[in-house]
Design an enzyme around this catalytic site. Structure first.
Site, PDB file in Angstrom:
ATOM      1  N   ASP A  67       9.736  29.056 -28.903  1.00  0.00           N
ATOM      2  CA  ASP A  67      10.520  28.715 -30.094  1.00  0.00           C
ATOM      3  C   ASP A  67      11.083  29.951 -30.781  1.00  0.00           C
ATOM      4  O   ASP A  67      10.723  31.080 -30.466  1.00  0.00           O
ATOM      5  CB  ASP A  67       9.670  27.880 -31.075  1.00  0.00           C
ATOM      6  N   ASP A 136      -1.666  21.573 -38.664  1.00  0.00           N
ATOM      7  CA  ASP A 136      -1.317  20.149 -38.633  1.00  0.00           C
ATOM      8  C   ASP A 136      -1.250  19.609 -37.199  1.00  0.00           C
ATOM      9  O   ASP A 136      -0.747  18.520 -36.954  1.00  0.00           O
ATOM     10  CB  ASP A 136       0.021  19.903 -39.355  1.00  0.00           C
ATOM     11  N   HIS A 138       0.345  20.911 -34.585  1.00  0.00           N
ATOM     12  CA  HIS A 138       1.595  21.086 -33.822  1.00  0.00           C
ATOM     13  C   HIS A 138       1.417  22.066 -32.667  1.00  0.00           C
ATOM     14  O   HIS A 138       0.597  22.973 -32.725  1.00  0.00           O
ATOM     15  CB  HIS A 138       2.759  21.511 -34.728  1.00  0.00           C
ATOM     16  N   GLU A 143       6.410  19.386 -34.924  1.00  0.00           N
ATOM     17  CA  GLU A 143       5.664  18.986 -36.104  1.00  0.00           C
ATOM     18  C   GLU A 143       5.252  17.512 -35.988  1.00  0.00           C
ATOM     19  O   GLU A 143       5.774  16.790 -35.134  1.00  0.00           O
ATOM     20  CB  GLU A 143       6.554  19.183 -37.346  1.00  0.00           C
TER      21      GLU A 143
HETATM   22  C1  F6R Z   1       4.609  29.861 -32.056  1.00  0.00           C
HETATM   23  C2  F6R Z   1       4.091  28.502 -31.876  1.00  0.00           C
HETATM   24  C3  F6R Z   1       3.264  27.855 -32.947  1.00  0.00           C
HETATM   25  C4  F6R Z   1       1.956  28.591 -33.183  1.00  0.00           C
HETATM   26  C5  F6R Z   1       1.110  27.877 -34.238  1.00  0.00           C
HETATM   27  C6  F6R Z   1      -0.140  28.661 -34.567  1.00  0.00           C
HETATM   28  O1  F6R Z   1       5.381  30.257 -30.931  1.00  0.00           O
HETATM   29  O2  F6R Z   1       4.352  27.926 -30.873  1.00  0.00           O
HETATM   30  O3  F6R Z   1       2.994  26.535 -32.566  1.00  0.00           O
HETATM   31  O4  F6R Z   1       1.250  28.676 -31.971  1.00  0.00           O
HETATM   32  O5  F6R Z   1       1.852  27.687 -35.402  1.00  0.00           O
HETATM   33  O6  F6R Z   1       0.199  29.876 -35.180  1.00  0.00           O
HETATM   34  P1  F6R Z   1      -0.881  31.021 -35.390  1.00  0.00           P
HETATM   35  O7  F6R Z   1      -1.282  31.496 -34.044  1.00  0.00           O
HETATM   36  O8  F6R Z   1      -0.152  32.100 -36.168  1.00  0.00           O
HETATM   37  O9  F6R Z   1      -2.006  30.405 -36.144  1.00  0.00           O
END
Ligand code: F6R
Length: 259
Positions: A67, A136, A138, A143
């Site tokens: 992403d 959450d 995701h 989301e």
């Molecule tokens: C980022 C991504 C997100 C993160 C998630 C957890 O490329 O795919 O889904 O993996 O938001 O983020 P952290 O690791 O910062 O807790």
């Protein structure tokens, strides 16, 4: 789904790096899906060490990131392209023309998302996809409410995710509200999914991912349907799992299954 619990973040990261390195040794032209965020930093650190000290070779590897924020150029310190350059790519010998991070600056976003999917297919599909999980539930920026069949597209981030990310921006209003993300359906086509989670703030989401119902409200729960998903956790992230003893028992007995 294999659930592996390690005592610390460092051990979780090393276990993940072993899985990535093993896949690269088995297939030098591996197609590797990558995530950003705090979670995989230890994994990237270990992969860099393996490259520098053990000669782990990325020269034939192709990478696809999950992403990118819409509107941020790759030179912006909070863009995921910048994050990947600084935390992994510039320290290893991956070829620049084999690196794919969605662009946050395209004009025809729909055509671009279709192109991104085509490039993944042209590379032969993703062999191993590294994932984190949001509080959450995701994966990537899918989301709650994202279709479990979704493809690469533009999404509106939740207020919770925007809040989580605000710490990286000077002002809360600077946090982008939109992102390009691979869909859950795109991720589910990876041959092997490797999800990492650490810390107490992820315990609830991890329990929902592993033991809850499959639901678009926790997009990571789609991984229950994946033929090869590995979830590596530290103790704090595993704290709310009900069947923890069984997962550990499976792990202790893994050699009898030839793993
Ligand atoms: C980022 C991504 C997100 C993160 C998630 C957890 O490329 O795919 O889904 O993996 O938001 O983020 P952290 O690791 O910062 O807790």
């Amino acid at each position: 789904m294999d659930v592996i619990v390690k005592d610390t973040y460092e051990e979780m990261s090393r276990e993940a790096a072993q899985i990535v390195a093993q896949a690269m040794r088995a297939k030098p032209n591996l197609v590797l899906g990558l995530a950003t965020g705090g979670t995989p930093l230890g994994l990237y650190h270990e992969l860099i060490r393996m490259h520098q000290e053990e000669g782990l070779d990325f020269s034939k590897v192709t990478t696809f990131n999950l992403d990118e924020y819409l509107g941020l150029p790759p030179t912006h310190e909070q863009s995921y392209a910048y994050f990947m350059q600084h935390n992994l790519f510039r320290h290893i010998n991956v070829r620049p023309d084999k690196i794919y991070v969605p662009s946050g600056l395209v004009e025809d976003v729909q055509a671009y998302c279709a192109w991104y999917e085509e490039e993944i297919a042209r590379a032969g599909g993703i062999d191993l996809q590294v994932l984190g999980i949001g509080r959450d539930g995701h994966i990537a920026f899918n989301e709650p409410g994202s279709s479990l069949a979704s493809r690469t597209r533009v999404v509106t981030l939740t207020k919770e995710t925007i809040e989580d990310n605000a710490r990286f921006f000077a002002r809360p209003e600077d946090v982008p509200r939109f992102a390009i993300t691979m869909g859950v359906g795109t991720i589910m086509e990876a041959r092997h999914c490797l999800l990492l989670a650490n810390g107490p703030s992820k315990a609830e989401a991890v329990a929902a991912l592993v033991e809850g119902p499959i639901t678009s409200q926790i997009t990571a729960s789609a991984l229950q349907m994946h033929p090869q998903a590995t979830v590596i956790l530290d103790r704090a992230a595993a704290a709310k799992l009900k069947r923890l003893d069984y997962y550990q028992w499976i792990y202790e007995n893994r050699q009898y299954l030839g793993r």
